[in-house]
Design a protein around this motif. Structure first.
Motif, PDB file in Angstrom:
ATOM      1  N   SER A  30       0.831  -1.200   0.000  1.00 46.18           N
ATOM      2  CA  SER A  30       0.000   0.000   0.000  1.00 46.18           C
ATOM      3  C   SER A  30       0.863   1.246   0.000  1.00 46.18           C
ATOM      4  CB  SER A  30      -0.913   0.006   1.225  1.00 46.18           C
ATOM      5  OG  SER A  30      -0.142   0.060   2.409  1.00 46.18           O
ATOM      6  N   VAL A  31       0.275   2.308  -0.488  1.00 51.07           N
ATOM      7  CA  VAL A  31       0.843   3.644  -0.357  1.00 51.07           C
ATOM      8  C   VAL A  31      -0.157   4.422   0.478  1.00 51.07           C
ATOM      9  CG1 VAL A  31       1.638   5.719  -1.536  1.00 51.07           C
ATOM     10  CG2 VAL A  31       1.955   3.489  -2.622  1.00 51.07           C
ATOM     11  N   GLY A  35      -1.432  12.544  -1.021  1.00 49.85           N
ATOM     12  CA  GLY A  35      -1.737  13.960  -0.885  1.00 49.85           C
ATOM     13  C   GLY A  35      -0.930  14.639   0.216  1.00 49.85           C
ATOM     14  N   ARG A  36      -0.303  13.856   1.072  1.00 50.39           N
ATOM     15  CA  ARG A  36       0.591  14.368   2.121  1.00 50.39           C
ATOM     16  C   ARG A  36       1.921  13.624   1.976  1.00 50.39           C
ATOM     17  NH1 ARG A  36      -4.066  12.740   4.685  1.00 50.39           N
ATOM     18  NH2 ARG A  36      -2.999  11.083   5.789  1.00 50.39           N
ATOM     19  N   ALA A  37       2.798  13.755   2.952  1.00 53.55           N
ATOM     20  CA  ALA A  37       4.017  12.941   2.943  1.00 53.55           C
ATOM     21  C   ALA A  37       3.580  11.479   2.949  1.00 53.55           C
ATOM     22  CB  ALA A  37       4.873  13.255   4.158  1.00 53.55           C
ATOM     23  N   THR A  38       4.164  10.666   2.100  1.00 56.70           N
ATOM     24  CA  THR A  38       3.644   9.325   1.875  1.00 56.70           C
ATOM     25  C   THR A  38       4.614   8.231   2.271  1.00 56.70           C
ATOM     26  OG1 THR A  38       4.438   9.390  -0.378  1.00 56.70           O
ATOM     27  CG2 THR A  38       2.186  10.075  -0.025  1.00 56.70           C
ATOM     28  N   ARG A  39       4.056   7.016   2.359  1.00 58.93           N
ATOM     29  CA  ARG A  39       4.860   5.853   2.704  1.00 58.93           C
ATOM     30  C   ARG A  39       4.391   4.671   1.870  1.00 58.93           C
ATOM     31  NH1 ARG A  39       4.371   2.252   7.999  1.00 58.93           N
ATOM     32  NH2 ARG A  39       2.372   2.004   7.001  1.00 58.93           N
ATOM     33  N   LEU A  40       5.318   4.054   1.152  1.00 61.55           N
ATOM     34  CA  LEU A  40       5.049   2.819   0.426  1.00 61.55           C
ATOM     35  C   LEU A  40       5.493   1.667   1.303  1.00 61.55           C
ATOM     36  CD1 LEU A  40       4.493   1.101  -2.198  1.00 61.55           C
ATOM     37  CD2 LEU A  40       6.903   1.409  -2.701  1.00 61.55           C
ATOM     38  N   ILE A  53       9.335   2.656   1.840  1.00 58.54           N
ATOM     39  CA  ILE A  53       9.867   3.833   1.162  1.00 58.54           C
ATOM     40  C   ILE A  53       9.051   5.035   1.610  1.00 58.54           C
ATOM     41  CG2 ILE A  53      10.324   4.929  -1.065  1.00 58.54           C
ATOM     42  CD1 ILE A  53      10.360   2.029  -2.236  1.00 58.54           C
ATOM     43  N   LYS A  54       9.716   5.995   2.224  1.00 58.33           N
ATOM     44  CA  LYS A  54       9.037   7.195   2.718  1.00 58.33           C
ATOM     45  C   LYS A  54       9.446   8.393   1.878  1.00 58.33           C
ATOM     46  CE  LYS A  54       8.777   5.411   7.354  1.00 58.33           C
ATOM     47  NZ  LYS A  54       9.123   5.559   8.747  1.00 58.33           N
ATOM     48  N   SER A  55       8.526   9.325   1.739  1.00 60.68           N
ATOM     49  CA  SER A  55       8.805  10.535   0.976  1.00 60.68           C
ATOM     50  C   SER A  55       8.134  11.718   1.649  1.00 60.68           C
ATOM     51  CB  SER A  55       8.274  10.389  -0.452  1.00 60.68           C
ATOM     52  OG  SER A  55       8.379  11.610  -1.135  1.00 60.68           O
ATOM     53  N   ASP A  56       8.849  12.833   1.720  1.00 60.21           N
ATOM     54  CA  ASP A  56       8.260  14.062   2.245  1.00 60.21           C
ATOM     55  C   ASP A  56       7.429  14.775   1.190  1.00 60.21           C
ATOM     56  OD1 ASP A  56       9.347  13.735   4.765  1.00 60.21           O
ATOM     57  OD2 ASP A  56      11.200  14.763   4.212  1.00 60.21           O
ATOM     58  N   ALA A  57       7.662  14.426  -0.068  1.00 63.33           N
ATOM     59  CA  ALA A  57       6.912  15.060  -1.161  1.00 63.33           C
ATOM     60  C   ALA A  57       5.506  14.478  -1.211  1.00 63.33           C
ATOM     61  CB  ALA A  57       7.616  14.818  -2.485  1.00 63.33           C
ATOM     62  N   GLN A  67       5.090   4.926  -8.004  1.00 64.34           N
ATOM     63  CA  GLN A  67       5.957   4.320  -6.992  1.00 64.34           C
ATOM     64  C   GLN A  67       5.757   2.813  -6.929  1.00 64.34           C
ATOM     65  OE1 GLN A  67       8.388   5.468  -4.877  1.00 64.34           O
ATOM     66  NE2 GLN A  67       8.325   7.288  -6.150  1.00 64.34           N
ATOM     67  N   VAL A  68       4.508   2.369  -6.995  1.00 62.63           N
ATOM     68  CA  VAL A  68       4.216   0.932  -6.978  1.00 62.63           C
ATOM     69  C   VAL A  68       4.833   0.254  -8.189  1.00 62.63           C
ATOM     70  CG1 VAL A  68       2.358  -0.777  -7.168  1.00 62.63           C
ATOM     71  CG2 VAL A  68       2.129   1.149  -5.578  1.00 62.63           C
ATOM     72  N   LEU A  69       4.626   0.809  -9.371  1.00 63.48           N
ATOM     73  CA  LEU A  69       5.169   0.207 -10.588  1.00 63.48           C
ATOM     74  C   LEU A  69       6.698   0.193 -10.561  1.00 63.48           C
ATOM     75  CD1 LEU A  69       2.729   1.726 -13.217  1.00 63.48           C
ATOM     76  CD2 LEU A  69       2.718  -0.590 -12.245  1.00 63.48           C
ATOM     77  N   ASP A  70       7.305   1.237 -10.009  1.00 67.54           N
ATOM     78  CA  ASP A  70       8.768   1.275  -9.885  1.00 67.54           C
ATOM     79  C   ASP A  70       9.248   0.160  -8.954  1.00 67.54           C
ATOM     80  OD1 ASP A  70      11.354   2.563 -10.375  1.00 67.54           O
ATOM     81  OD2 ASP A  70      11.225   3.130  -8.256  1.00 67.54           O
TER      82      ASP A  70
END
Length: 75
Positions: A30-31, A35-40, A53-57, A67-70
């Motif tokens: 899951s992601v 819409g906010r900082a996200t986490r895969l 995988i965490k992102s501040d963007a 991100q899932v496909l990557d």
């Protein structure tokens, strides 16, 4: 076969082998917080560790899917 469940703030996925009659996913994840900082968070069947995988963007649903496909292409 990639199955997606896309909501307003998350994207969940499962990956199935097209030729496997058992119908059990060999990868899922899951992601969260689209819409906010996200986490895969993703895990392959039979693998001890999970990918985190965490992102501040902030991600959109399109970005979350990317991100899932990557992740799938790397695994």
């Amino acid at each position: 076969l990639l199955v997606l469940n896309v909501g307003s703030s998350s994207l969940k996925f499962a990956l199935y082998a097209a030729d496997d009659a058992s119908a059990s996913a060999f990868a899922r994840g899951s992601v969260e917080a689209v819409g906010r900082a996200t986490r895969l968070h993703a895990r392959m069947q039979g693998v001890e560790s999970a990918a985190e995988i965490k992102s501040d963007a902030p991600f959109t649903q399109d970005g979350a899917l990317a991100q899932v496909l990557d992740w799938i292409s790397r695994e």
